[in-house]
Motif scaffolding. Structure first.
Motif, short mmCIF file in Angstrom:
data_model
loop_
_atom_site.label_atom_id
_atom_site.label_comp_id
_atom_site.label_asym_id
_atom_site.label_seq_id
_atom_site.Cartn_x
_atom_site.Cartn_y
_atom_site.Cartn_z
N ARG A 224 11.94 6.19 -6.85
CA ARG A 224 10.24 6.47 -6.86
C ARG A 224 10.90 7.89 -7.52
O ARG A 224 11.90 8.52 -8.34
CB ARG A 224 9.91 7.60 -6.02
CG ARG A 224 10.07 6.67 -4.46
CD ARG A 224 8.95 6.06 -4.11
NE ARG A 224 8.56 5.59 -3.16
CZ ARG A 224 7.49 5.08 -1.92
NH1 ARG A 224 6.38 6.06 -2.40
NH2 ARG A 224 7.70 5.07 -1.16
N TRP A 225 9.14 8.72 -8.54
CA TRP A 225 9.76 9.15 -9.36
C TRP A 225 10.57 10.17 -8.45
O TRP A 225 10.89 11.21 -9.71
CB TRP A 225 8.22 9.76 -10.34
CG TRP A 225 7.90 8.78 -11.16
CD1 TRP A 225 6.64 7.74 -10.48
CD2 TRP A 225 8.62 8.38 -12.45
NE1 TRP A 225 6.84 6.58 -11.45
CE2 TRP A 225 7.55 6.83 -12.62
CE3 TRP A 225 9.75 8.86 -12.73
CZ2 TRP A 225 8.13 6.87 -14.07
CZ3 TRP A 225 9.96 7.92 -14.25
CH2 TRP A 225 9.00 7.30 -14.92
N VAL A 278 7.23 6.01 -19.77
CA VAL A 278 6.83 5.08 -18.55
C VAL A 278 6.09 5.80 -17.63
O VAL A 278 4.97 5.74 -16.95
CB VAL A 278 7.41 4.06 -18.40
CG1 VAL A 278 7.16 3.55 -17.12
CG2 VAL A 278 8.44 3.02 -18.43
N ARG A 279 6.66 6.60 -17.13
CA ARG A 279 5.85 7.79 -16.85
C ARG A 279 4.71 8.00 -17.44
O ARG A 279 3.82 8.81 -16.52
CB ARG A 279 6.82 9.37 -16.20
CG ARG A 279 6.30 10.46 -15.29
CD ARG A 279 6.24 10.11 -14.08
NE ARG A 279 5.69 10.67 -13.30
CZ ARG A 279 4.83 10.84 -12.20
NH1 ARG A 279 4.14 9.48 -12.22
NH2 ARG A 279 4.40 11.37 -11.68
N VAL A 301 9.17 3.67 -9.70
CA VAL A 301 9.41 3.59 -11.45
C VAL A 301 8.80 2.67 -11.86
O VAL A 301 8.15 2.52 -12.80
CB VAL A 301 11.10 4.31 -11.31
CG1 VAL A 301 11.27 3.94 -12.70
CG2 VAL A 301 11.17 5.95 -10.63
N ILE A 302 9.24 1.45 -10.99
CA ILE A 302 8.85 0.13 -11.44
C ILE A 302 8.03 -0.65 -10.42
O ILE A 302 7.84 0.01 -9.59
CB ILE A 302 10.25 -0.26 -11.39
CG1 ILE A 302 11.16 -0.02 -12.01
CG2 ILE A 302 9.78 -2.31 -11.57
CD1 ILE A 302 10.83 -0.23 -13.29
N ALA A 303 6.45 -0.76 -10.90
CA ALA A 303 5.60 -0.16 -10.31
C ALA A 303 4.46 -1.72 -11.27
O ALA A 303 4.93 -2.07 -12.84
CB ALA A 303 4.74 0.44 -10.45
N LEU A 304 3.47 -2.57 -10.40
CA LEU A 304 2.90 -3.38 -10.64
C LEU A 304 1.27 -2.60 -11.32
O LEU A 304 1.76 -0.93 -11.70
CB LEU A 304 2.37 -3.84 -9.01
CG LEU A 304 3.09 -4.94 -8.72
CD1 LEU A 304 2.69 -5.81 -8.08
CD2 LEU A 304 4.01 -5.81 -10.12
N GLU A 308 1.18 -0.19 -7.71
CA GLU A 308 2.53 -1.05 -6.54
C GLU A 308 3.75 -1.80 -6.63
O GLU A 308 4.12 -1.57 -7.49
CB GLU A 308 1.78 -2.30 -5.28
CG GLU A 308 -0.08 -2.28 -5.37
CD GLU A 308 -0.58 -2.58 -6.77
OE1 GLU A 308 -0.48 -2.38 -7.60
OE2 GLU A 308 -1.32 -3.66 -6.08
N ALA A 309 4.40 -1.66 -5.84
CA ALA A 309 5.97 -1.66 -6.07
C ALA A 309 5.82 -3.11 -5.43
O ALA A 309 5.26 -3.75 -5.00
CB ALA A 309 6.61 -1.14 -4.52
N PRO A 310 6.51 -3.56 -6.94
CA PRO A 310 6.67 -5.12 -6.74
C PRO A 310 7.62 -5.43 -5.49
O PRO A 310 8.47 -4.81 -5.16
CB PRO A 310 7.57 -6.05 -7.74
CG PRO A 310 8.38 -3.99 -8.61
CD PRO A 310 7.44 -2.96 -8.39
#
Length: 391
Positions: A224-225, A278-279, A301-304, A308-310
């Motif tokens: 998470r951020w 990216v942020r 941090v890595i999101a669709l 949503e989280a992949p």
């Protein structure tokens, strides 16, 4: 031979039988009678004498209809562990349930355990071929279930404990790195996702860099951020939350896989501008999406596209696509951890530094972590070493 008073002769259609009734005490303290019949009188007398002696010594185990499946499920229901650990235990015990689930626990022998181990090792079960690192956890969990039954007085002995775990082949490295990407391949992979790349690879740039840092799939998926500190003299990211794919669905937990896994890493210099970009892009997308934004307040941090989280399994597909975009041969996503370890090793990093950076807790590496204190300075040095590979 004189028939003792505790033996009753039964004339049955199948012939004469000698019946003995023995009072036994179950694991819960309940007392009941067990009836057994024998074709030969001396067998009936011997059985009665054996049980009588065991009862006098306090070693008698009453017969039970408890099945392997019921025993495993009862043991699992009593475990107070993390959801991901519970899922791992369930997965480890599933071949035991699949193979012997309907058998009574008291009928399982050492040979039965050895047979299942051999079948998994050789790949002759529906679950395919299992490695040593998958079979040994199965044995450990099965051993614990049987130890619990033994302690309860359901089993006379723990036959699973008689089966030795599979040994690590001599010469096998503490950390597997033979499927790691070379330095040239790392550079090729990074270049394929940097400035000037097509939109799809470009969107995976941060994911590729986090993987090359040696983060686990679940750690990347759960990052998470709020765990990323981009300001200050020493920007860091804290690895603690994980998202794990199990047969029951995705499990998310706020604490790390193990005590060794939880760590705060300095962010290598080359990764800072990527994280900031990216942020910024994610915040802009959230504003445009408005009420359609599906991500949590503390975003991934890595999101669709909509926050949503992949799925952790989706990250495997992203990794495979990234390798194809870079025209590199296939490797597992987990090989990115081996790549980080290999690059650190090539740059002269000691094992303790590699272990601390990866959150590794296996075998001799764990022992070294126990006795050697890892300072922030060591992790800062590791960040600089990795920065030289992708900067």
């Amino acid at each position: 031979m004189k028939i003792p008073s505790y033996v009753t002769v039964r004339e049955l259609p199948s012939g004469r039988r000698y019946e003995v009734r023995i009072e036994v005490t179950g694991p819960g303290g309940e007392r009941r009678q067990v009836r057994r019949r024998f074709k030969v009188l001396k067998d009936a007398i011997a059985a009665h004498a054996k049980v009588t002696a065991e009862r006098a010594a306090g070693t008698h185990i009453a017969p039970t209809d408890l099945t392997v499946k019921s025993a495993c499920e009862a043991w699992l229901s009593g475990k107070r562990v993390k959801p991901t650990t519970h899922a791992a235990y369930s997965f480890a015990l599933q071949p035991v349930i699949d193979t012997y689930g309907d058998r009574k626990v008291q009928s399982i022998t050492k040979a039965d355990v050895e047979t299942l181990v051999a079948a998994l090792r050789d790949g002759t079960t529906p679950r395919g071929k299992w490695s040593r690192t998958s079979i040994n956890p199965l044995l450990a969990r099965w051993r614990s279930v049987w130890q619990d039954l033994h302690a309860q007085g359901v089993l006379a002995r723990n036959v699973v404990a008689l089966v030795e775990p599979l040994r690590k082949p001599s010469g096998e490295a503490a950390m597997k790195t033979d499927d790691a990407l070379s330095e040239a391949e790392v550079e090729q992979l990074v270049d394929a996702h940097g400035e000037g790349a097509e939109p799809s690879p470009r969107r995976r740039e941060l994911f590729v860099h986090l993987a090359l840092l040696g983060m686990r799939r679940g750690e990347i998926s759960g990052l998470r951020w709020s765990a990323v500190q981009l300001t200050g003299e020493n920007p860091t990211l804290t690895i603690r939350a994980t998202r794990i794919a199990t047969v029951s669905g995705i499990i998310e937990q706020s604490d790390a896989k193990t005590a060794a896994s939880a760590r705060t890493l300095p962010i290598p210099a080359h990764l800072l501008p990527i994280l900031r970009r990216v942020r910024k892009e994610q915040r802009a997308t959230q504003l445009r999406a408005g009420s359609k934004w599906a991500g949590p307040k503390d975003g991934y941090v890595i999101a669709l596209d909509l926050g949503e989280a992949p799925s952790p399994r989706t990250l495997n597909a992203w990794w495979n696509a990234s390798l194809r975009d870079a025209k590199l041969p296939h490797r597992r996503l987990h090989a990115s951890r081996h790549t980080a370890a290999s690059l650190l090793n090539l740059r002269g990093a000691p094992v303790t530094m590699i272990a601390a950076w990866l959150g590794h807790g296996d075998g001799g590496v764990l022992a070294m972590r126990t006795y050697v204190h890892t300072t922030d300075a060591i992790l800062q040095a590791a960040a600089k070493l990795l920065g030289g590979a992708a900067g």
